[in-house]
Design a protein around this motif. Structure first.
Motif, PDB file in Angstrom:
ATOM      1  N   ILE A   1      46.733 -48.359 -26.956  1.00 57.28           N
ATOM      2  CA  ILE A   1      47.938 -48.165 -27.766  1.00 57.28           C
ATOM      3  C   ILE A   1      48.956 -49.274 -27.513  1.00 57.28           C
ATOM      4  CG2 ILE A   1      49.960 -46.675 -28.114  1.00 57.28           C
ATOM      5  CD1 ILE A   1      48.102 -44.278 -27.612  1.00 57.28           C
ATOM      6  N   VAL A   2      49.185 -49.564 -26.239  1.00 57.28           N
ATOM      7  CA  VAL A   2      50.183 -50.594 -25.897  1.00 57.28           C
ATOM      8  C   VAL A   2      49.705 -51.977 -26.334  1.00 57.28           C
ATOM      9  CG1 VAL A   2      51.434 -51.701 -24.015  1.00 57.28           C
ATOM     10  CG2 VAL A   2      51.092 -49.229 -23.999  1.00 57.28           C
ATOM     11  N   MET A   3      48.408 -52.235 -26.242  1.00 53.72           N
ATOM     12  CA  MET A   3      47.880 -53.514 -26.715  1.00 53.72           C
ATOM     13  C   MET A   3      48.161 -53.667 -28.204  1.00 53.72           C
ATOM     14  SD  MET A   3      43.968 -54.929 -26.816  1.00 53.72           S
ATOM     15  CE  MET A   3      43.670 -54.006 -28.343  1.00 53.72           C
ATOM     16  N   GLY A   4      47.947 -52.593 -28.972  1.00 54.30           N
ATOM     17  CA  GLY A   4      48.238 -52.632 -30.412  1.00 54.30           C
ATOM     18  C   GLY A   4      49.704 -52.892 -30.674  1.00 54.30           C
ATOM     19  N   ILE A   5      50.573 -52.250 -29.889  1.00 54.54           N
ATOM     20  CA  ILE A   5      52.019 -52.448 -30.041  1.00 54.54           C
ATOM     21  C   ILE A   5      52.391 -53.894 -29.738  1.00 54.54           C
ATOM     22  CG2 ILE A   5      54.284 -51.835 -29.091  1.00 54.54           C
ATOM     23  CD1 ILE A   5      53.201 -49.003 -28.680  1.00 54.54           C
ATOM     24  N   GLU A   6      51.759 -54.481 -28.702  1.00 52.47           N
ATOM     25  CA  GLU A   6      52.062 -55.868 -28.342  1.00 52.47           C
ATOM     26  C   GLU A   6      51.589 -56.842 -29.423  1.00 52.47           C
ATOM     27  OE1 GLU A   6      50.754 -56.975 -24.456  1.00 52.47           O
ATOM     28  OE2 GLU A   6      52.594 -56.195 -23.552  1.00 52.47           O
ATOM     29  N   VAL A   7      50.446 -56.546 -30.037  1.00 49.00           N
ATOM     30  CA  VAL A   7      49.966 -57.405 -31.123  1.00 49.00           C
ATOM     31  C   VAL A   7      50.958 -57.381 -32.285  1.00 49.00           C
ATOM     32  CG1 VAL A   7      48.187 -57.690 -32.899  1.00 49.00           C
ATOM     33  CG2 VAL A   7      47.521 -57.211 -30.539  1.00 49.00           C
TER      34      VAL A   7
ATOM     35  N   ILE B   1      43.170 -45.046 -23.279  1.00 50.96           N
ATOM     36  CA  ILE B   1      43.973 -44.734 -24.466  1.00 50.96           C
ATOM     37  C   ILE B   1      45.341 -45.405 -24.382  1.00 50.96           C
ATOM     38  CG2 ILE B   1      45.114 -42.874 -25.739  1.00 50.96           C
ATOM     39  CD1 ILE B   1      42.775 -41.061 -24.924  1.00 50.96           C
ATOM     40  N   ILE B   2      45.992 -45.287 -23.221  1.00 49.65           N
ATOM     41  CA  ILE B   2      47.320 -45.892 -23.029  1.00 49.65           C
ATOM     42  C   ILE B   2      47.249 -47.406 -23.221  1.00 49.65           C
ATOM     43  CG2 ILE B   2      49.134 -46.381 -21.331  1.00 49.65           C
ATOM     44  CD1 ILE B   2      48.587 -43.633 -20.116  1.00 49.65           C
ATOM     45  N   THR B   3      46.233 -48.032 -22.604  1.00 47.84           N
ATOM     46  CA  THR B   3      46.082 -49.487 -22.700  1.00 47.84           C
ATOM     47  C   THR B   3      45.852 -49.925 -24.139  1.00 47.84           C
ATOM     48  OG1 THR B   3      45.117 -49.508 -20.472  1.00 47.84           O
ATOM     49  CG2 THR B   3      44.806 -51.479 -21.824  1.00 47.84           C
TER      50      THR B   3
ATOM     51  N   ALA C   1      51.776 -47.215 -15.346  1.00 53.47           N
ATOM     52  CA  ALA C   1      51.254 -45.852 -15.491  1.00 53.47           C
ATOM     53  C   ALA C   1      49.752 -45.815 -15.220  1.00 53.47           C
ATOM     54  CB  ALA C   1      51.554 -45.322 -16.893  1.00 53.47           C
ATOM     55  N   GLY C   2      49.042 -46.847 -15.707  1.00 50.09           N
ATOM     56  CA  GLY C   2      47.602 -46.921 -15.478  1.00 50.09           C
ATOM     57  C   GLY C   2      47.271 -47.041 -14.002  1.00 50.09           C
ATOM     58  N   ILE C   3      48.032 -47.873 -13.288  1.00 53.71           N
ATOM     59  CA  ILE C   3      47.822 -48.027 -11.845  1.00 53.71           C
ATOM     60  C   ILE C   3      48.080 -46.710 -11.128  1.00 53.71           C
ATOM     61  CG2 ILE C   3      48.769 -49.109  -9.771  1.00 53.71           C
ATOM     62  CD1 ILE C   3      49.158 -51.650 -11.399  1.00 53.71           C
TER      63      ILE C   3
ATOM     64  N   THR D   1      41.189 -58.025 -22.450  1.00 58.67           N
ATOM     65  CA  THR D   1      40.143 -58.259 -21.450  1.00 58.67           C
ATOM     66  C   THR D   1      40.030 -57.077 -20.493  1.00 58.67           C
ATOM     67  OG1 THR D   1      41.588 -59.383 -19.842  1.00 58.67           O
ATOM     68  CG2 THR D   1      40.575 -60.736 -21.546  1.00 58.67           C
ATOM     69  N   HIS D   2      41.178 -56.521 -20.139  1.00 60.82           N
ATOM     70  CA  HIS D   2      41.153 -55.424 -19.184  1.00 60.82           C
ATOM     71  C   HIS D   2      40.868 -54.085 -19.857  1.00 60.82           C
ATOM     72  CE1 HIS D   2      43.712 -58.138 -16.373  1.00 60.82           C
ATOM     73  NE2 HIS D   2      42.464 -58.508 -16.472  1.00 60.82           N
ATOM     74  N   LEU D   3      41.210 -53.983 -21.136  1.00 55.50           N
ATOM     75  CA  LEU D   3      40.774 -52.810 -21.899  1.00 55.50           C
ATOM     76  C   LEU D   3      39.249 -52.798 -21.954  1.00 55.50           C
ATOM     77  CD1 LEU D   3      41.380 -50.376 -23.740  1.00 55.50           C
ATOM     78  CD2 LEU D   3      41.443 -51.964 -25.669  1.00 55.50           C
ATOM     79  N   PHE D   4      38.686 -53.986 -22.124  1.00 56.27           N
ATOM     80  CA  PHE D   4      37.233 -54.098 -22.131  1.00 56.27           C
ATOM     81  C   PHE D   4      36.664 -53.706 -20.768  1.00 56.27           C
ATOM     82  CE2 PHE D   4      33.427 -56.624 -21.244  1.00 56.27           C
ATOM     83  CZ  PHE D   4      32.599 -56.157 -22.255  1.00 56.27           C
ATOM     84  N   ALA D   5      37.321 -54.146 -19.682  1.00 57.27           N
ATOM     85  CA  ALA D   5      36.841 -53.802 -18.336  1.00 57.27           C
ATOM     86  C   ALA D   5      36.876 -52.291 -18.117  1.00 57.27           C
ATOM     87  CB  ALA D   5      37.703 -54.506 -17.283  1.00 57.27           C
ATOM     88  N   LEU D   6      37.954 -51.655 -18.557  1.00 56.05           N
ATOM     89  CA  LEU D   6      38.058 -50.199 -18.444  1.00 56.05           C
ATOM     90  C   LEU D   6      36.968 -49.520 -19.280  1.00 56.05           C
ATOM     91  CD1 LEU D   6      41.934 -49.852 -18.740  1.00 56.05           C
ATOM     92  CD2 LEU D   6      40.594 -49.364 -16.709  1.00 56.05           C
ATOM     93  N   GLY D   7      36.784 -50.032 -20.504  1.00 57.10           N
ATOM     94  CA  GLY D   7      35.768 -49.466 -21.382  1.00 57.10           C
ATOM     95  C   GLY D   7      34.375 -49.625 -20.802  1.00 57.10           C
ATOM     96  N   MET D   8      34.111 -50.792 -20.195  1.00 58.07           N
ATOM     97  CA  MET D   8      32.809 -51.030 -19.596  1.00 58.07           C
ATOM     98  C   MET D   8      32.561 -50.102 -18.415  1.00 58.07           C
ATOM     99  SD  MET D   8      31.166 -53.263 -21.306  1.00 58.07           S
ATOM    100  CE  MET D   8      29.899 -53.837 -20.202  1.00 58.07           C
TER     101      MET D   8
END
Length: 272
Positions: free
Chosen positions: A8-14, A4-6, A115-117, A34-41
């Motif tokens: 939201i921040v990805m959207g903010i960066e876009v 969720i955090i990733t 925060a994710g780490i 790419t890493h949001l996808f990795a987390l999702g996978m």
């Protein structure tokens, strides 16, 4: 929570990338994708593992993960090509960037990755999916650091050439990851032999370690999904009883599971 955090921040960066005219932010958002996808996978794999098989899908729904990975890899290639295209024009003709706003958004992205780490650190150390997600977050943090440093340089020097250069650097990281993703997913879809398995070596190993095995042929080893392997083989033995063949089968299954991580086997015995 990390997903969720990733997201939201990805959207903010876009949004921030378009508003500040920063390709570096857009590239970092792409890298974060790419890493949001990795987390999702990783999460997807856990969910699929819990679903029972059906008569129509005897191996379950594991291949859905691979199909999504393949499509994602193609999308990332197009995304990277677009950013490269824009970056080249920015190098030829640098454009101003709202450096302060860019820097603030980049710091936000860096904080989110940190925060994710923190959330994943120490959780599921033996779970390969969690380990993979953790390593991807570290890579994402590195790209965020590059954007922050680029933002600082632009802020103090007004050298707007830094923005496309940072974006190209991050695009290279995306290309490497997307290339590996496409290669791995294509191999799985083509049912190629896993990298860690040498069939000739495996056959020789079984013949040495399992008494009664004269020869092995028609050996096929493939990947069902990430870290789930299957094997079929014809094993030639003497004219023995069913009980003896069962003992040989148990030894073969134990060997390939322990030494080659193959959990699904279908062994056919032949007498010669």
């Amino acid at each position: 929570m990390v997903i969720i955090i990733t997201a939201i921040v990805m959207g903010i960066e876009v949004v921030g990338g378009f508003l500040t005219n920063s390709l570096a932010l857009l590239s970092d958002a792409g890298h974060m994708l790419t890493h949001l996808f990795a987390l999702g996978m990783s999460f997807f794999a856990i969910v699929l593992a819990a679903r029972p098989v059906t008569k129509e899908k005897t191996y379950g729904f594991y291949r859905a993960e691979i199909l999504v990975a393949f499509v994602n890899g193609i999308v990332l290639l197009f995304l990277t090509a677009f950013i490269f295209y824009k970056a080249i024009f920015r190098i030829i003709s640098p454009q101003p960037v709202a450096e302060l706003q860019m820097l603030l958004v980049a710091i936000l992205g860096l904080a989110a990755n940190g925060a994710g780490i923190f959330l994943l650190h120490g959780i599921g150390r033996e779970d390969i999916n969690v380990k993979s997600a953790f390593l991807h977050l570290i890579g994402d943090t590195a790209s965020s650091v590059a954007v922050v440093l680029g933002g600082l340089i632009i802020y103090y020097t007004d050298n707007f050439l830094i923005d496309p250069l940072v974006s190209i650097l991050i695009c290279i990281l995306i290309l490497i990851w997307a290339g590996k993703l496409l290669a791995e997913s294509t191999n799985i879809l083509l049912e190629a032999t896993p990298k860690h398995v040498d069939i000739d070596e495996m056959v020789s190993f079984i013949k040495r370690r399992v008494p009664g095995v004269k020869a092995i042929h028609h050996v096929h080893v493939w990947v069902i999904t990430s870290h789930m392997y299957a094997m079929t083989a014809h094993v030639i033995v003497e004219d023995i009883t069913v009980n003896q063949s069962h003992k040989i089968l148990e030894k073969i299954n134990q060997l390939v599971a322990n030494e080659f991580d193959i959990s699904h086997t279908n062994i056919q015995f032949e007498v010669r």
